[in-house]
Write an enzyme that holds these catalytic residues in place. Structure first.
Site, mmCIF file in Angstrom:
data_model
loop_
_atom_site.group_PDB
_atom_site.id
_atom_site.type_symbol
_atom_site.label_atom_id
_atom_site.label_comp_id
_atom_site.label_asym_id
_atom_site.label_seq_id
_atom_site.Cartn_x
_atom_site.Cartn_y
_atom_site.Cartn_z
ATOM 1 N N GLY A 25 58.939 85.600 -46.676
ATOM 2 C CA GLY A 25 58.346 84.646 -45.734
ATOM 3 C C GLY A 25 58.744 83.257 -46.209
ATOM 4 N N SER A 26 58.274 82.217 -45.528
ATOM 5 C CA SER A 26 58.694 80.860 -45.903
ATOM 6 C C SER A 26 58.256 80.537 -47.338
ATOM 7 C CB SER A 26 58.113 79.837 -44.924
ATOM 8 O OG SER A 26 56.704 80.018 -44.833
ATOM 9 N N GLU A 28 58.442 82.304 -49.860
ATOM 10 C CA GLU A 28 59.287 82.955 -50.860
ATOM 11 C C GLU A 28 60.696 82.355 -50.881
ATOM 12 O OE1 GLU A 28 57.345 84.792 -48.556
ATOM 13 O OE2 GLU A 28 55.852 84.631 -50.152
ATOM 14 N N GLU A 47 55.834 95.663 -46.209
ATOM 15 C CA GLU A 47 55.575 95.520 -47.649
ATOM 16 C C GLU A 47 55.093 96.818 -48.297
ATOM 17 O OE1 GLU A 47 54.640 93.480 -45.319
ATOM 18 O OE2 GLU A 47 55.259 91.446 -45.829
ATOM 19 N N HIS A 70 55.077 88.485 -49.341
ATOM 20 C CA HIS A 70 54.753 87.265 -48.611
ATOM 21 C C HIS A 70 53.249 86.986 -48.618
ATOM 22 C CE1 HIS A 70 54.782 84.023 -45.876
ATOM 23 N NE2 HIS A 70 54.254 84.700 -44.869
ATOM 24 N N HIS A 281 39.549 116.456 -56.979
ATOM 25 C CA HIS A 281 39.697 116.036 -55.576
ATOM 26 C C HIS A 281 38.614 116.712 -54.730
ATOM 27 C CE1 HIS A 281 42.656 115.353 -51.958
ATOM 28 N NE2 HIS A 281 41.413 115.121 -51.640
ATOM 29 N N GLY A 402 47.225 109.835 -53.949
ATOM 30 C CA GLY A 402 47.127 110.504 -52.652
ATOM 31 C C GLY A 402 47.263 109.537 -51.496
HETATM 32 C C1 LIG Z 1 47.099 106.143 -46.407
HETATM 33 C C2 LIG Z 1 46.407 107.467 -46.159
HETATM 34 N N1 LIG Z 1 45.816 107.692 -44.960
HETATM 35 C C3 LIG Z 1 45.197 108.868 -44.711
HETATM 36 C C4 LIG Z 1 45.122 109.856 -45.662
HETATM 37 C C5 LIG Z 1 44.373 111.128 -45.391
HETATM 38 N N2 LIG Z 1 45.205 112.340 -45.442
HETATM 39 C C6 LIG Z 1 45.983 112.769 -44.393
HETATM 40 C C7 LIG Z 1 46.100 112.015 -43.116
HETATM 41 C C8 LIG Z 1 46.628 113.966 -44.631
HETATM 42 C C9 LIG Z 1 47.506 114.778 -43.718
HETATM 43 C C10 LIG Z 1 48.950 114.659 -44.081
HETATM 44 O O1 LIG Z 1 49.632 115.441 -43.121
HETATM 45 P P1 LIG Z 1 51.158 115.831 -43.343
HETATM 46 O O2 LIG Z 1 51.681 116.236 -42.017
HETATM 47 O O3 LIG Z 1 51.872 114.791 -44.038
HETATM 48 O O4 LIG Z 1 51.135 117.057 -44.332
HETATM 49 P P2 LIG Z 1 50.502 118.502 -44.111
HETATM 50 O O5 LIG Z 1 50.546 118.825 -42.655
HETATM 51 O O6 LIG Z 1 51.382 119.414 -44.932
HETATM 52 O O7 LIG Z 1 49.115 118.447 -44.657
HETATM 53 S S1 LIG Z 1 46.243 114.480 -46.219
HETATM 54 C C11 LIG Z 1 45.223 113.156 -46.525
HETATM 55 O O8 LIG Z 1 44.582 112.950 -47.588
HETATM 56 C C12 LIG Z 1 45.719 109.576 -46.926
HETATM 57 N N3 LIG Z 1 45.664 110.478 -47.965
HETATM 58 N N4 LIG Z 1 46.368 108.392 -47.133
#
Ligand SMILES: Cc1ncc(Cn2c(C)c(CCOP(=O)(O)OP(=O)(O)O)sc2=O)c(N)n1
Ligand SMILES: [Ca+2]
Length: 529
Positions: A25-26, A28, A47, A70, A281, A402
């Protein structure tokens, strides 16, 4: 007379940092002007992609990566990716352009208000120099904070009117600083640890990502063989610390308190190396330890050691501690574990979509032995670890927090770091959307990643979670109607839809010979995680 600009680039150059991952951005532009010819700028269109590419590069190379964002908006866009970088101990030097000093107080446009608060708690350190003369020293501190254990991202906000200011010649002293951490156990600490191991009747090893990050994989194999111990990978594995077809290998531990204790039942000593205790988890309450078991953790991270809910811990250099423990441990007379059976070949499908297991069997056959997998299809992790053999250090990366949106950009960053090895992104059709513009960077810089999109039309892992959380009627769990071939071509990436095993075999081998990135869109069935 040196300037902030010249002293900073000299510092970066001497510290081995010559790639800047960014979206400008400006604020940077005064940093980017007169960009030195021996530096490379890698542009990401968002980003989150910039941070993900830099994260993959830093994790795979082990070297610090410089990120330039930015102001506040750019930093905010990168925060999701920063959650992964924080938990994966990724050495990222994150900088953000700040408005001119005289305009910050009135909160003019592009002021990063309270800049040092914005990235917390996802950085080891964040700082905005109180005067221009401190900028080179701040960048120096950022490099050393990011690279000393536990490694991790740091953040420096820099007003754009600092860069052309003059600095004292002593600022150039920073360029050659060498900062290192010893981190070895004392004789007493090592003797105590080795005695516990030598006196254990049925020890078990639980290995984490920092074994792989510190290239201690071979040492871990030697220790496992010396004590003839089964080896589990710590839950929610973001890296692969141990060869997955080795006789001692037992798989990855479930990410649940009850599940971990059940898998480790019968062992009297649990030695955790290079992992937090643990990255649970699923909420499945139970006893932290099986009956009669003690736990000792070797970690490079004081916070991991301090926050563990049970066991003892020793903080130090992962490779150094493991090497010393290997020497101090006696050769056991116990017999070696028997290798896990290799899964039967996935059955063919006569109609309808392929199964993920078929794709994984084919990858295991066709991919180079030293291929690197960047995985972000959450429901297929177990099947992948069972069917795709991983032998070498740095063979696997998964978002450590995750936070989805890691896979596509991190695959680009890993391939940049490892041009001699083939990087294969195995990405879900849900995850692919969080940082889809990484495809553009792969095409523009001709980075030859093979992107495999497993398209089951749903958030498969959430479907599974909805069952165990009795929330199956939740809305928003399906992602139909996506055409990744059209999307990929729109960003300049060659793309093919795959509908048979034979077609996968042909197109995957073509992709191995391609000079640039290729995307294979594969309709698949949904499987249980
Ligand atoms: C940024 C973000 N948003 C939402 C999620 C929630 N989430 C989501 C939305 C998942 C589904 C991913 O689906 P995929 O199609 O990538 O894989 P699978 O179909 O194999 O589960 S697993 C999970 O924890 C996350 N982990 N991170
Ligand atoms: Ca999916």
């Amino acid at each position: 007379m040196a300037t902030v600009h010249s002293a900073t680039y000299q510092l970066l150059r001497q510290q081995g940092i010559n790639k800047i991952f960014g979206n400008p951005g400006s604020n940077e532009l005064p940093f980017l002007k007169d960009f030195p010819e021996d530096f490379e700028y890698i542009l990401g269109l968002h980003e989150g992609v910039v941070m993900g590419i830099a994260d993959g590069y830093a994790l795979s190379s082990g070297e610090p990566a410089m990120v330039n964002l930015h102001a506040a908006a750019g930093t905010g866009n990168a925060m999701g990716a920063l959650t992964n970088a924080w938990y994966s101990h990724s050495p990222l030097v994150v900088t953000a352009g700040q408005q001119a000093r005289s305009l910050m107080g009135v909160e003019s446009m592009l002021s990063n208000v309270d800049a040092t608060q914005l990235p917390r708690p996802l950085v080891k350190w964040s700082y905005e120099p109180s005067w221009h003369g401190d900028v080179p020293r701040a960048i120096s501190q950022a490099i050393h904070m990011a690279t000393q254990p536990a490694r991790g991202p740091v953040y420096v906000s820099i007003p754009h009117d600092d860069w052309q200011q003059e600095v004292e010649d002593d600022a150039l002293l920073l360029a050659d600083r060498d900062v290192a951490t010893a981190g070895m156990p004392s004789t007493a600490q090592l003797t105590k640890l080795a005695d516990r191991l030598n006196n254990a009747v049925n020890p078990v090893l639980v290995l984490g990502p920092d074994i792989d990050a510190y290239h201690a994989n071979a040492l871990a194999v030697q220790l496992a063989e010396k004590i003839a111990a089964p080896v589990w990978v710590a839950p929610s594995a973001p890296r692969c610390p141990f060869p997955t077809r080795h006789a001692c290998f037992r798989g990855t531990l479930p990410a649940a308190v009850a599940g971990v204790s059940a898998k480790l039942a019968g062992h009297d000593l649990i030695i955790v190396i290079g992992a937090p205790v643990f990255r649970y988890h699923q909420h499945a309450p139970g006893r932290y330890l099986p009956e009669g078991a003690e736990l000792v953790q070797l970690t490079c991270d004081l916070q991991e050691a301090s926050r563990a809910p049970m066991g003892d811990a020793l903080v130090g250099d992962i490779s150094g501690m493991l090497s010393a423990l290997l020497t101090a441990t006696q050769q056991t007379q116990r017999s070696m574990p028997v290798a896990l059976p290799v899964p039967a070949p996935a059955p063919d499908v006569t109609e309808g979509p392929l199964t993920p297991e078929i794709i994984f069997d084919e990858l295991n056959t066709l991919a180079p032995d030293d291929a690197i997998y960047v995985k972000e299809s959450t429901s297929t992790v177990t099947a992948f670890w069972q069917r795709v053999e991983m032998r070498h250090q740095g063979s696997y990366f998964f978002p450590a927090a995750g936070g989805l949106g890691f896979g596509l950009p991190a695959a680009v960053g890993v391939q940049l770091a490892q041009p001699e090895r083939q990087v294969i992104g195995v990405i879900g059709d849900g995850s692919a959307n969080y940082a889809i513009t990484a495809l553009w960077t792969a095409a523009q810089y001709q980075i030859p990643v093979i992107f495999i999109i497993l398209k089951n039309g749903t958030y498969g892992a959430l479907r599974w979670f909805s069952r165990i959380l009795d929330a199956e009627d939740s809305p928003g769990l399906d992602v139909p109607g996506l055409d990744f071939c059209a999307i990929a071509r729109g960003y300049g990436v060659e793309a093919i839809e795959i509908n048979s095993r034979e077609q996968f075999q042909t197109e995957f081998q073509n992709a191995l010979n391609a000079k640039g990135p290729v995307l294979l869109e594969i309709p698949t069935t949904t499987i249980e995680p």
